[in-house]
Design an enzyme around this catalytic site. Structure first.
Site, short mmCIF file in Angstrom:
data_model
loop_
_atom_site.label_atom_id
_atom_site.label_comp_id
_atom_site.label_asym_id
_atom_site.label_seq_id
_atom_site.Cartn_x
_atom_site.Cartn_y
_atom_site.Cartn_z
N HIS A 248 -1.67 -5.80 11.31
CA HIS A 248 -1.12 -5.21 9.71
C HIS A 248 0.46 -5.82 10.12
O HIS A 248 0.94 -4.54 10.16
CB HIS A 248 -1.81 -4.26 9.89
CG HIS A 248 -3.00 -4.11 9.32
ND1 HIS A 248 -4.35 -4.60 10.44
CD2 HIS A 248 -3.75 -4.59 8.55
CE1 HIS A 248 -5.49 -4.31 9.62
NE2 HIS A 248 -5.03 -4.02 8.81
N GLU B 222 -8.89 -9.26 2.66
CA GLU B 222 -9.66 -8.97 4.25
C GLU B 222 -10.63 -9.42 4.36
O GLU B 222 -11.05 -10.12 5.73
CB GLU B 222 -9.35 -7.81 4.58
CG GLU B 222 -8.06 -7.28 4.88
CD GLU B 222 -7.59 -5.29 5.27
OE1 GLU B 222 -6.70 -5.62 5.54
OE2 GLU B 222 -9.01 -4.96 5.26
C1 DHB Z 1 -5.71 1.96 4.41
C2 DHB Z 1 -7.09 0.85 5.32
C3 DHB Z 1 -6.73 -1.31 5.40
O1 DHB Z 1 -7.53 -1.86 5.73
C4 DHB Z 1 -5.65 -0.63 6.05
O2 DHB Z 1 -5.36 -1.67 7.21
C5 DHB Z 1 -4.96 0.66 6.43
C6 DHB Z 1 -5.39 1.61 5.50
C7 DHB Z 1 -6.76 3.15 4.22
O3 DHB Z 1 -7.74 2.93 3.87
O4 DHB Z 1 -5.98 3.70 4.44
FE FE Z 2 -6.60 -3.25 6.49
#
Ligand code: DHB
Ligand code: FE
Length: 282
Positions: A59, A240
């Site tokens: 990320h 994703e």
């Molecule tokens: C959230 C989900 C994710 O896939 C991510 O990378 C960051 C945050 C979430 O739901 O808070």
């Molecule tokens: Fe994520």
């Protein structure tokens, strides 16, 4: 010969990692979520692989937005949990498998998939949260892990079809490795979620559950899902889910896989948590 025996699919919500690290797993909000992984932890203890090939997304942690490989294979001996702004998670470092990873890189690149070779990388929640969900809080992860990063953060991102075919090339690569290794492949990320804008918090349980059904029974047809459909139906971060096709494509052709476990849960932060365990039939 090395062999892929099973695939695991799971969301990677960072708050799940924080809940484990801060001792909140028994709190009413989190308890039902972790209950869904009790079977999985037991299953992994009973079906301990020699290597996990872990498909995840970074990320903007290891790669930043300055350089974004579409597909990147970790060939390093070890990987450090990343500092994502609150200090690194207190989880074990990840031990790699440079020999098998290099072999897979060689085979898959000769099969016309252009992979980026990664010899140093910190791993973020995309990789560590699935390990935590499946393994709990051990002193060391149960086996070496080959991290395989997919760009699902910055468009253009790869199609589900390309990911499915890449999984097939990974299966072929694993099956041409001389040593007798039991390899699991994990596809992570998803399910429906949108983290920003007017639709933030979007969850589409019906669409997610249909995705879980079809991933098992008709992955080829499901892989044709357009990027637009993911964004419209499953939210901007629902994309994703294309990573799950890499794991599904690596499963044996012919006899359909055996579904050992399925779990779906809302809420977990902003994300619908989905989870499957599929075993190849002998
Ligand atoms: C959230 C989900 C994710 O896939 C991510 O990378 C960051 C945050 C979430 O739901 O808070
Ligand atoms: Fe994520």
């Amino acid at each position: 010969m090395a062999k892929i025996t099973a695939s695991v699919y799971t969301s990677h919500v960072p708050a799940i990692g924080a809940a484990m690290d801060l001792g909140k797993t028994e709190e009413p909000y989190w308890q039902p979520l972790f209950k869904g992984y009790e079977f999985s932890k037991q299953w992994l203890r009973e079906n301990k692989p020699d290597v996990i090939f872990l498909v995840f997304n970074d990320h903007a942690t290891a790669f930043s937005l300055e350089m974004i490989p579409t597909f990147a294979i970790g060939c390093a001996a070890e990987y450090t949990p990343a500092d994502e702004g609150w200090g690194p998670r207190p989880v074990p470092k990840v031990i790699g498998h440079p020999e098998l990873a290099s072999h897979i890189a060689q085979s898959v690149i000769q099969d016309d998939f252009d992979l980026t070779i990664v010899n140093k990388m910190d791993v973020d929640h995309g990789l560590t949260v699935p390990l935590s969900l499946m393994c709990g809080q051990p002193q060391a992860w149960p086996c070496p892990v080959i991290p395989f990063a997919v760009n699902v953060v910055q468009y253009p991102v790869p199609s589900g079809r390309r990911c499915l075919n890449l999984g097939r090339a990974i299966r072929k690569a694993v099956e041409s490795y001389d040593e007798d290794l039991n390899v699991q492949i994990w596809g992570t990320g998803g399910m429906s979620h949108q983290l920003q804008g007017p639709r933030a918090g979007l969850i589409n349980a019906e669409w997610d559950n249909r995705f879980l059904d079809r991933l098992v029974t008709e992955p080829d047809a499901l892989a044709g899902t357009s990027h637009l459909e993911y964004v419209r139906e499953a939210g901007s971060e629902g994309i994703e889910l294309v990573m799950w096709f890499i794991a599904r494509g690596a499963m044996s052709e012919g006899k359909p896989p055996k579904q050992r476990h399925r779990f779906y849960h809302v809420p977990a932060s902003n994300t619908a948590v989905g989870h499957l365990i599929l075993e190849n039939q002998a």
